[in-house]
Scaffold this motif. Structure first.
Motif, PDB file in Angstrom:
ATOM      1  N   SER A   1     -13.519  24.308  71.489  1.00 46.69           N
ATOM      2  CA  SER A   1     -13.079  23.909  70.146  1.00 46.69           C
ATOM      3  C   SER A   1     -11.744  24.566  69.789  1.00 46.69           C
ATOM      4  CB  SER A   1     -14.142  24.274  69.099  1.00 46.69           C
ATOM      5  OG  SER A   1     -14.238  25.674  68.929  1.00 46.69           O
ATOM      6  N   GLU A   2     -11.550  25.803  70.204  1.00 45.96           N
ATOM      7  CA  GLU A   2     -10.275  26.481  69.958  1.00 45.96           C
ATOM      8  C   GLU A   2      -9.151  25.844  70.772  1.00 45.96           C
ATOM      9  OE1 GLU A   2      -9.027  29.402  68.030  1.00 45.96           O
ATOM     10  OE2 GLU A   2     -10.569  28.314  66.939  1.00 45.96           O
ATOM     11  N   ILE A   3      -9.461  25.449  71.993  1.00 49.34           N
ATOM     12  CA  ILE A   3      -8.458  24.782  72.829  1.00 49.34           C
ATOM     13  C   ILE A   3      -8.044  23.449  72.206  1.00 49.34           C
ATOM     14  CG2 ILE A   3      -8.070  23.705  75.073  1.00 49.34           C
ATOM     15  CD1 ILE A   3      -9.982  25.806  76.270  1.00 49.34           C
ATOM     16  N   ILE A   4      -9.036  22.672  71.759  1.00 47.88           N
ATOM     17  CA  ILE A   4      -8.755  21.377  71.137  1.00 47.88           C
ATOM     18  C   ILE A   4      -7.963  21.572  69.843  1.00 47.88           C
ATOM     19  CG2 ILE A   4      -9.774  19.326  70.069  1.00 47.88           C
ATOM     20  CD1 ILE A   4     -10.050  19.380  73.097  1.00 47.88           C
ATOM     21  N   ARG A   5      -8.355  22.551  69.049  1.00 51.63           N
ATOM     22  CA  ARG A   5      -7.632  22.830  67.799  1.00 51.63           C
ATOM     23  C   ARG A   5      -6.157  23.114  68.084  1.00 51.63           C
ATOM     24  NH1 ARG A   5      -5.302  26.840  65.883  1.00 51.63           N
ATOM     25  NH2 ARG A   5      -6.142  28.216  67.510  1.00 51.63           N
ATOM     26  N   GLY A   6      -5.913  23.963  69.075  1.00 52.25           N
ATOM     27  CA  GLY A   6      -4.528  24.277  69.427  1.00 52.25           C
ATOM     28  C   GLY A   6      -3.760  23.048  69.878  1.00 52.25           C
ATOM     29  N   GLY A   7      -4.435  22.173  70.642  1.00 48.94           N
ATOM     30  CA  GLY A   7      -3.785  20.956  71.098  1.00 48.94           C
ATOM     31  C   GLY A   7      -3.446  20.015  69.955  1.00 48.94           C
ATOM     32  N   ILE A   8      -4.354  19.892  68.992  1.00 52.53           N
ATOM     33  CA  ILE A   8      -4.119  19.025  67.827  1.00 52.53           C
ATOM     34  C   ILE A   8      -2.965  19.553  66.992  1.00 52.53           C
ATOM     35  CG2 ILE A   8      -5.098  18.229  65.626  1.00 52.53           C
ATOM     36  CD1 ILE A   8      -7.820  18.085  67.037  1.00 52.53           C
ATOM     37  N   GLU A   9      -2.963  20.856  66.756  1.00 51.36           N
ATOM     38  CA  GLU A   9      -1.916  21.455  65.919  1.00 51.36           C
ATOM     39  C   GLU A   9      -0.550  21.452  66.602  1.00 51.36           C
ATOM     40  OE1 GLU A   9      -3.399  25.268  64.804  1.00 51.36           O
ATOM     41  OE2 GLU A   9      -4.704  24.458  63.218  1.00 51.36           O
ATOM     42  N   ALA A  10      -0.543  21.262  67.923  1.00 52.04           N
ATOM     43  CA  ALA A  10       0.733  21.237  68.646  1.00 52.04           C
ATOM     44  C   ALA A  10       1.439  19.888  68.540  1.00 52.04           C
ATOM     45  CB  ALA A  10       0.498  21.577  70.121  1.00 52.04           C
ATOM     46  N   VAL A  11       0.709  18.862  68.092  1.00 56.93           N
ATOM     47  CA  VAL A  11       1.317  17.528  67.944  1.00 56.93           C
ATOM     48  C   VAL A  11       2.312  17.556  66.785  1.00 56.93           C
ATOM     49  CG1 VAL A  11       0.873  15.089  67.475  1.00 56.93           C
ATOM     50  CG2 VAL A  11      -0.739  16.405  68.869  1.00 56.93           C
ATOM     51  N   ASP A  12       3.444  16.945  67.005  1.00 61.95           N
ATOM     52  CA  ASP A  12       4.508  16.903  65.989  1.00 61.95           C
ATOM     53  C   ASP A  12       3.992  16.289  64.686  1.00 61.95           C
ATOM     54  OD1 ASP A  12       6.877  16.857  64.624  1.00 61.95           O
ATOM     55  OD2 ASP A  12       7.780  15.243  65.798  1.00 61.95           O
ATOM     56  N   LYS A  13       4.178  16.992  63.592  1.00 56.96           N
ATOM     57  CA  LYS A  13       3.694  16.521  62.278  1.00 56.96           C
ATOM     58  C   LYS A  13       4.357  15.206  61.851  1.00 56.96           C
ATOM     59  CE  LYS A  13       1.304  20.288  61.948  1.00 56.96           C
ATOM     60  NZ  LYS A  13      -0.144  20.250  62.239  1.00 56.96           N
ATOM     61  N   GLY A  14       5.531  14.966  62.392  1.00 55.54           N
ATOM     62  CA  GLY A  14       6.225  13.727  62.054  1.00 55.54           C
ATOM     63  C   GLY A  14       5.445  12.501  62.503  1.00 55.54           C
ATOM     64  N   GLN A  15       4.711  12.625  63.598  1.00 50.33           N
ATOM     65  CA  GLN A  15       3.913  11.497  64.077  1.00 50.33           C
ATOM     66  C   GLN A  15       2.779  11.178  63.103  1.00 50.33           C
ATOM     67  OE1 GLN A  15       2.806  11.450  68.236  1.00 50.33           O
ATOM     68  NE2 GLN A  15       4.345  12.999  68.724  1.00 50.33           N
ATOM     69  N   ILE A  16       2.210  12.218  62.506  1.00 51.38           N
ATOM     70  CA  ILE A  16       1.132  12.017  61.527  1.00 51.38           C
ATOM     71  C   ILE A  16       1.675  11.309  60.296  1.00 51.38           C
ATOM     72  CG2 ILE A  16      -0.592  13.173  60.100  1.00 51.38           C
ATOM     73  CD1 ILE A  16      -0.593  15.448  62.148  1.00 51.38           C
TER      74      ILE A  16
END
Length: 246
Positions: free
Chosen positions: A133-148
């Motif tokens: 879950s920590e690995i996935i969290r880090g991966g999600i937060e690494a995505v550029d906020k501009g894409q969201i």
């Protein structure tokens, strides 16, 4: 490229030389008998190998599902979900896996009838899921906020933002870490021997006791574990190259 392969070959040669020297020195004091172990007990080793493979693969599947769910919860805008996910992670990352196995099998198992295999799978899934879950969290937060922001402007809701944008990229960037965690899970599965599950380590221990060939038995067990983890490492490298973000 050629220089890289030459260096790798030299490293393997040096490693083989060191291991061979260690084996030769040991054989001066310990009478190795490879005719008795593992060949006489190969059927037992194979049964233990497949049991380890079964609980490892099922635990990887459930741990990944748990990790995704709680990883998404950690990045949720709802504070209650974040706190719940953080509490789960804190609890299971700070209790030894051995203790979790004993609590699940002997504690929960005293109220709900569960066999050793189910107890091992539940324990491994909950324990490793906390790390994933920590690995996935880090991966999600690494995505550029501009894409969201771009996804929101075209009308995508939260569900599709996660499914179509965040999680696919999170998996790509976290594949090396996930592969390492899966390998760790396979090795951790050896602790299931404490609840008398007939997996690889338990079988190796029983053969070592009955045959009086401890080194031969445990070396055989180590080779089987190495086979599983090496295969996972190769698969991990393949998927890293296959789905690399260029």
């Amino acid at each position: 490229m050629k220089k890289k392969y030459i260096q790798k070959i030299i490293a393997y040669i040096v490693l083989i030389f060191i291991l061979s020297s260690f084996y030769i020195e040991m054989s001066k004091n310990y009478p190795f008998n490879w005719q008795r172990v593992p060949f006489k007990y190969m059927n037992l080793y194979i049964d233990g190998f497949f049991m380890t493979l079964k609980i490892s693969l099922l635990s990887i599947l459930f741990a990944l599902i748990i990790g995704i769910i709680f990883g998404v919860m950690k990045t949720s805008k709802y504070q209650i979900l974040k706190e719940f996910a953080n509490t789960y992670t804190t609890v299971f990352r700070n209790i030894p896996l051995l203790v979790i196995i004993l609590i699940i099998y002997y504690g929960v198992g005293s109220m709900i009838e569960i066999n050793a295999m189910i107890g091992a799978i539940v324990s491994l899934s909950l324990f490793e899921g906390a790390y994933i879950s920590e690995i996935i969290r880090g991966g999600i937060e690494a995505v550029d906020k501009g894409q969201i922001e771009a996804a929101k402007t075209i009308g995508l809701n939260t569900f599709y933002i996660y499914v179509d944008i965040l999680l696919p990229q999170a998996f790509r960037t976290t594949l090396p870490a996930l592969t390492g965690q899966f390998i760790s899970l396979v090795k951790d599965s050896s602790l299931a021997s404490v609840i008398a599950l007939q997996e690889l380590t338990m079988v190796g221990r029983q053969i070592a006791t009955s045959s009086f060939a401890s080194f031969e038995s445990y070396i055989t067990v180590a080779i089987f574990y190495f086979t599983i983890t090496a295969l996972l490492q190769v698969l991990g490298k393949y998927f890293e190259r296959r789905y690399a973000i260029l």
